[in-house]
Design a protein around this motif. Sequence first.
Motif, PDB file in Angstrom:
ATOM      1  N   LYS A   1       9.948  76.534  -2.463  1.00 30.38           N
ATOM      2  CA  LYS A   1       9.095  76.802  -3.620  1.00 30.38           C
ATOM      3  C   LYS A   1       9.706  76.258  -4.905  1.00 30.38           C
TER       4      LYS A   1
ATOM      5  N   SER B   1       7.947  73.571  -7.317  1.00 29.72           N
ATOM      6  CA  SER B   1       7.825  73.857  -8.742  1.00 29.72           C
ATOM      7  C   SER B   1       8.436  72.732  -9.583  1.00 29.72           C
TER       8      SER B   1
ATOM      9  N   HIS C   1       6.061  69.748  -9.495  1.00 32.01           N
ATOM     10  CA  HIS C   1       4.910  69.983 -10.370  1.00 32.01           C
ATOM     11  C   HIS C   1       5.291  69.771 -11.835  1.00 32.01           C
ATOM     12  N   ARG C   2       6.456  70.264 -12.206  1.00 27.92           N
ATOM     13  CA  ARG C   2       6.900  70.145 -13.587  1.00 27.92           C
ATOM     14  C   ARG C   2       7.130  68.680 -13.974  1.00 27.92           C
TER      15      ARG C   2
END
Length: 106
Positions: free
Chosen positions: A45, A49, A52-53
Amino acid sequence: MKKQSGKKHKGFVLLETLLAFGIISFAVLFFYQGELGFLLDIENKMIDSRMHRVLYEEVVEARRIQQKTGLVNIERNGYYEVSYRLEELPYAQISSEKKQFGIYRK
């Protein structure tokens, strides 16, 4: 009489100790397996994350400088390849060694 009953139960203490040790060992191993799965899930995860950032930051930067298309190689806590198009049928895509995902507008 007490001495005779003590001799009778001599092996019982050893058996009881081995059984308790076995139960505790099983509980520790069961907890360890659960904890290991939990930590691997958290790591996956965190990677998602982070990806995505990075994708978000690159698209925001492209919009800021008004760049319509691009292919960017980024090395930030790993190696990522970001490609995007902000004109007709916009999309943004990021890939790493293990994962790949994108955002597409239809």
